[in-house]
Design a protein around this motif. Structure first.
Motif, PDB file in Angstrom:
ATOM      1  N   GLN A 155       0.831  -1.208   0.000  1.00  0.00           N
ATOM      2  CA  GLN A 155       0.000   0.000   0.000  1.00  0.00           C
ATOM      3  C   GLN A 155       0.863   1.254   0.000  1.00  0.00           C
ATOM      4  O   GLN A 155       0.597   2.204  -0.736  1.00  0.00           O
ATOM      5  CB  GLN A 155      -0.939   0.003   1.206  1.00  0.00           C
ATOM      6  N   ARG A 156       1.894   1.260   0.829  1.00  0.00           N
ATOM      7  CA  ARG A 156       2.761   2.441   0.919  1.00  0.00           C
ATOM      8  C   ARG A 156       3.551   2.662  -0.360  1.00  0.00           C
ATOM      9  O   ARG A 156       3.724   3.801  -0.805  1.00  0.00           O
ATOM     10  CB  ARG A 156       3.686   2.301   2.122  1.00  0.00           C
ATOM     11  N   LEU A 157       4.051   1.590  -0.948  1.00  0.00           N
ATOM     12  CA  LEU A 157       4.797   1.713  -2.203  1.00  0.00           C
ATOM     13  C   LEU A 157       3.891   2.226  -3.321  1.00  0.00           C
ATOM     14  O   LEU A 157       4.291   3.082  -4.106  1.00  0.00           O
ATOM     15  CB  LEU A 157       5.419   0.371  -2.590  1.00  0.00           C
ATOM     16  N   ARG A 158       2.685   1.709  -3.379  1.00  0.00           N
ATOM     17  CA  ARG A 158       1.720   2.171  -4.386  1.00  0.00           C
ATOM     18  C   ARG A 158       1.416   3.648  -4.181  1.00  0.00           C
ATOM     19  O   ARG A 158       1.415   4.424  -5.136  1.00  0.00           O
ATOM     20  CB  ARG A 158       0.434   1.342  -4.290  1.00  0.00           C
ATOM     21  N   ALA A 159       1.177   4.041  -2.929  1.00  0.00           N
ATOM     22  CA  ALA A 159       0.857   5.441  -2.626  1.00  0.00           C
ATOM     23  C   ALA A 159       2.022   6.372  -2.977  1.00  0.00           C
ATOM     24  O   ALA A 159       1.806   7.516  -3.368  1.00  0.00           O
ATOM     25  CB  ALA A 159       0.503   5.583  -1.147  1.00  0.00           C
ATOM     26  N   ALA A 160       3.241   5.869  -2.842  1.00  0.00           N
ATOM     27  CA  ALA A 160       4.428   6.678  -3.155  1.00  0.00           C
ATOM     28  C   ALA A 160       4.773   6.650  -4.647  1.00  0.00           C
ATOM     29  O   ALA A 160       5.715   7.317  -5.078  1.00  0.00           O
ATOM     30  CB  ALA A 160       5.620   6.190  -2.329  1.00  0.00           C
ATOM     31  N   GLY A 161       4.038   5.857  -5.427  1.00  0.00           N
ATOM     32  CA  GLY A 161       4.295   5.786  -6.859  1.00  0.00           C
ATOM     33  C   GLY A 161       5.562   5.033  -7.224  1.00  0.00           C
ATOM     34  O   GLY A 161       6.148   5.265  -8.273  1.00  0.00           O
ATOM     35  N   ILE A 162       5.977   4.114  -6.357  1.00  0.00           N
ATOM     36  CA  ILE A 162       7.210   3.355  -6.589  1.00  0.00           C
ATOM     37  C   ILE A 162       6.911   2.136  -7.458  1.00  0.00           C
ATOM     38  O   ILE A 162       6.012   1.349  -7.160  1.00  0.00           O
ATOM     39  CB  ILE A 162       7.843   2.892  -5.254  1.00  0.00           C
ATOM     40  N   GLU A 163       7.685   2.005  -8.520  1.00  0.00           N
ATOM     41  CA  GLU A 163       7.546   0.872  -9.428  1.00  0.00           C
ATOM     42  C   GLU A 163       8.862   0.104  -9.460  1.00  0.00           C
ATOM     43  O   GLU A 163       9.740   0.350  -8.657  1.00  0.00           O
ATOM     44  CB  GLU A 163       7.164   1.377 -10.818  1.00  0.00           C
ATOM     45  N   ARG A 164       8.996  -0.816 -10.375  1.00  0.00           N
ATOM     46  CA  ARG A 164      10.186  -1.665 -10.514  1.00  0.00           C
ATOM     47  C   ARG A 164      10.429  -2.524  -9.289  1.00  0.00           C
ATOM     48  O   ARG A 164      11.576  -2.779  -8.920  1.00  0.00           O
ATOM     49  CB  ARG A 164      11.439  -0.854 -10.841  1.00  0.00           C
ATOM     50  N   CYS A 165       9.353  -2.936  -8.614  1.00  0.00           N
ATOM     51  CA  CYS A 165       9.538  -3.841  -7.492  1.00  0.00           C
ATOM     52  C   CYS A 165       8.405  -4.863  -7.449  1.00  0.00           C
ATOM     53  O   CYS A 165       7.275  -4.564  -7.817  1.00  0.00           O
ATOM     54  CB  CYS A 165       9.662  -3.089  -6.178  1.00  0.00           C
ATOM     55  N   GLU A 166       8.762  -6.051  -7.019  1.00  0.00           N
ATOM     56  CA  GLU A 166       7.808  -7.133  -6.828  1.00  0.00           C
ATOM     57  C   GLU A 166       7.957  -7.595  -5.382  1.00  0.00           C
ATOM     58  O   GLU A 166       9.070  -7.779  -4.902  1.00  0.00           O
ATOM     59  CB  GLU A 166       8.115  -8.281  -7.793  1.00  0.00           C
ATOM     60  N   LEU A 167       6.845  -7.784  -4.698  1.00  0.00           N
ATOM     61  CA  LEU A 167       6.867  -8.212  -3.312  1.00  0.00           C
ATOM     62  C   LEU A 167       6.210  -9.580  -3.200  1.00  0.00           C
ATOM     63  O   LEU A 167       5.141  -9.794  -3.773  1.00  0.00           O
ATOM     64  CB  LEU A 167       6.115  -7.221  -2.423  1.00  0.00           C
ATOM     65  N   VAL A 168       6.867 -10.492  -2.474  1.00  0.00           N
ATOM     66  CA  VAL A 168       6.323 -11.830  -2.267  1.00  0.00           C
ATOM     67  C   VAL A 168       6.438 -12.210  -0.794  1.00  0.00           C
ATOM     68  O   VAL A 168       7.343 -11.765  -0.091  1.00  0.00           O
ATOM     69  CB  VAL A 168       7.019 -12.889  -3.146  1.00  0.00           C
ATOM     70  N   CYS A 169       5.488 -13.035  -0.350  1.00  0.00           N
ATOM     71  CA  CYS A 169       5.469 -13.507   1.038  1.00  0.00           C
ATOM     72  C   CYS A 169       6.056 -14.917   1.095  1.00  0.00           C
ATOM     73  O   CYS A 169       5.412 -15.881   0.666  1.00  0.00           O
ATOM     74  CB  CYS A 169       4.039 -13.492   1.580  1.00  0.00           C
ATOM     75  N   ARG A 170       7.279 -15.013   1.598  1.00  0.00           N
ATOM     76  CA  ARG A 170       8.000 -16.283   1.730  1.00  0.00           C
ATOM     77  C   ARG A 170       9.096 -16.112   2.766  1.00  0.00           C
ATOM     78  O   ARG A 170       9.423 -15.006   3.149  1.00  0.00           O
ATOM     79  CB  ARG A 170       8.657 -16.681   0.405  1.00  0.00           C
ATOM     80  N   ASP A 171       9.685 -17.231   3.146  1.00  0.00           N
ATOM     81  CA  ASP A 171      10.880 -17.199   3.978  1.00  0.00           C
ATOM     82  C   ASP A 171      12.068 -17.096   3.027  1.00  0.00           C
ATOM     83  O   ASP A 171      12.399 -18.062   2.341  1.00  0.00           O
ATOM     84  CB  ASP A 171      10.976 -18.461   4.839  1.00  0.00           C
ATOM     85  N   GLY A 172      12.691 -15.943   2.980  1.00  0.00           N
ATOM     86  CA  GLY A 172      13.766 -15.683   2.030  1.00  0.00           C
ATOM     87  C   GLY A 172      15.009 -16.523   2.222  1.00  0.00           C
ATOM     88  O   GLY A 172      15.836 -16.603   1.321  1.00  0.00           O
ATOM     89  N   LEU A 173      15.154 -17.168   3.380  1.00  0.00           N
ATOM     90  CA  LEU A 173      16.325 -18.008   3.609  1.00  0.00           C
ATOM     91  C   LEU A 173      16.125 -19.431   3.100  1.00  0.00           C
ATOM     92  O   LEU A 173      17.078 -20.212   3.054  1.00  0.00           O
ATOM     93  CB  LEU A 173      16.686 -18.028   5.100  1.00  0.00           C
ATOM     94  N   GLU A 174      14.907 -19.777   2.735  1.00  0.00           N
ATOM     95  CA  GLU A 174      14.633 -21.109   2.180  1.00  0.00           C
ATOM     96  C   GLU A 174      15.223 -21.212   0.775  1.00  0.00           C
ATOM     97  O   GLU A 174      15.146 -20.265  -0.005  1.00  0.00           O
ATOM     98  CB  GLU A 174      13.128 -21.370   2.124  1.00  0.00           C
ATOM     99  N   ALA A 175      15.751 -22.358   0.448  1.00  0.00           N
ATOM    100  CA  ALA A 175      16.387 -22.552  -0.861  1.00  0.00           C
ATOM    101  C   ALA A 175      15.414 -22.340  -2.013  1.00  0.00           C
ATOM    102  O   ALA A 175      15.798 -21.870  -3.078  1.00  0.00           O
ATOM    103  CB  ALA A 175      17.002 -23.948  -0.931  1.00  0.00           C
ATOM    104  N   SER A 176      14.149 -22.659  -1.806  1.00  0.00           N
ATOM    105  CA  SER A 176      13.163 -22.549  -2.888  1.00  0.00           C
ATOM    106  C   SER A 176      12.408 -21.219  -2.880  1.00  0.00           C
ATOM    107  O   SER A 176      11.450 -21.054  -3.628  1.00  0.00           O
ATOM    108  CB  SER A 176      12.162 -23.700  -2.777  1.00  0.00           C
ATOM    109  N   ALA A 177      12.839 -20.261  -2.068  1.00  0.00           N
ATOM    110  CA  ALA A 177      12.109 -18.995  -1.925  1.00  0.00           C
ATOM    111  C   ALA A 177      12.066 -18.186  -3.219  1.00  0.00           C
ATOM    112  O   ALA A 177      11.051 -17.580  -3.537  1.00  0.00           O
ATOM    113  CB  ALA A 177      12.706 -18.150  -0.806  1.00  0.00           C
ATOM    114  N   VAL A 178      13.160 -18.156  -3.933  1.00  0.00           N
ATOM    115  CA  VAL A 178      13.237 -17.391  -5.182  1.00  0.00           C
ATOM    116  C   VAL A 178      14.037 -18.180  -6.203  1.00  0.00           C
ATOM    117  O   VAL A 178      14.775 -19.098  -5.864  1.00  0.00           O
ATOM    118  CB  VAL A 178      13.895 -15.999  -4.978  1.00  0.00           C
TER     119      VAL A 178
END
Length: 180
Positions: A88-111
């Motif tokens: 919501q905050r990124l959208r309100a600030a007009g920030i683009e070039r980003c993708e947000l995902v809900c995961r545990d970033g330390l997991e090998a299969s996260a990204v």
């Protein structure tokens, strides 16, 4: 100055947003102080067009900074409540070039894929960077995280050379919450 911290700070702490202090976020997390963010982003050396992996979206403030610097950001957050608010905050600030995902970033299969820059918004216990992150670091890439150990928490900078070898250096002491 182009990304206003007060837009990303919790409303009840808006009066402290311009102060050089960490601010509390929901779920027991914190918004890192501006000086620490600046040190980490300077060490990361983001340039336009680089592919950036951010672990720990938090309020979305650092995500906004990374995108404003020209990075194509994939930000990973474990806590849905923080991720929804950051979106919501990124959208309100007009920030683009980003993708947000809900995961545990330390997991090998996260990204998937390789990244030119990886930023861990927190301190890794014992300074150990897990293979799930080092395997994502592209040739010529750089990873920046907090490294906590006996002497306190310092900025850790890891670089993957063109030959694939990893070089690790340490920067100044900082105050960061633990990333686990």
């Amino acid at each position: 100055e182009t990304v206003r911290r007060e837009v990303f700070a919790p409303r009840r702490y808006g009066d402290l947003a311009r102060q050089d202090v960490a601010l509390p976020l929901p779920s027991g997390e914190t918004m890192t102080s501006p000086t620490t963010v600046a040190l980490m982003l300077t060490a990361l050396a983001v340039q336009p067009g680089l592919r950036v992996l951010e672990l720990g979206t938090g309020s979305g403030y650092v995500t906004a900074l990374l995108a404003t610097l020209g990075g194509h950001v994939l930000s990973v957050e474990r806590k849905e409540v923080l991720l929804d608010s950051a979106r919501q905050r990124l959208r309100a600030a007009g920030i683009e070039r980003c993708e947000l995902v809900c995961r545990d970033g330390l997991e090998a299969s996260a990204v998937e894929g390789q990244f030119d820059r990886i930023l861990v918004n927190g301190a890794l216990a014992g300074g150990a960077v897990p293979p799930s992150l080092t395997s994502r670091l592209a040739s010529g890439g750089r990873l920046v995280a907090g490294s906590s150990g006996e002497g306190g928490t310092r900025i850790l900078v890891m670089e993957r050379g063109e030959n694939g070898e990893l070089a690790v250096g340490q920067g100044p002491k900082v105050r960061l919450s633990r990333f686990s």
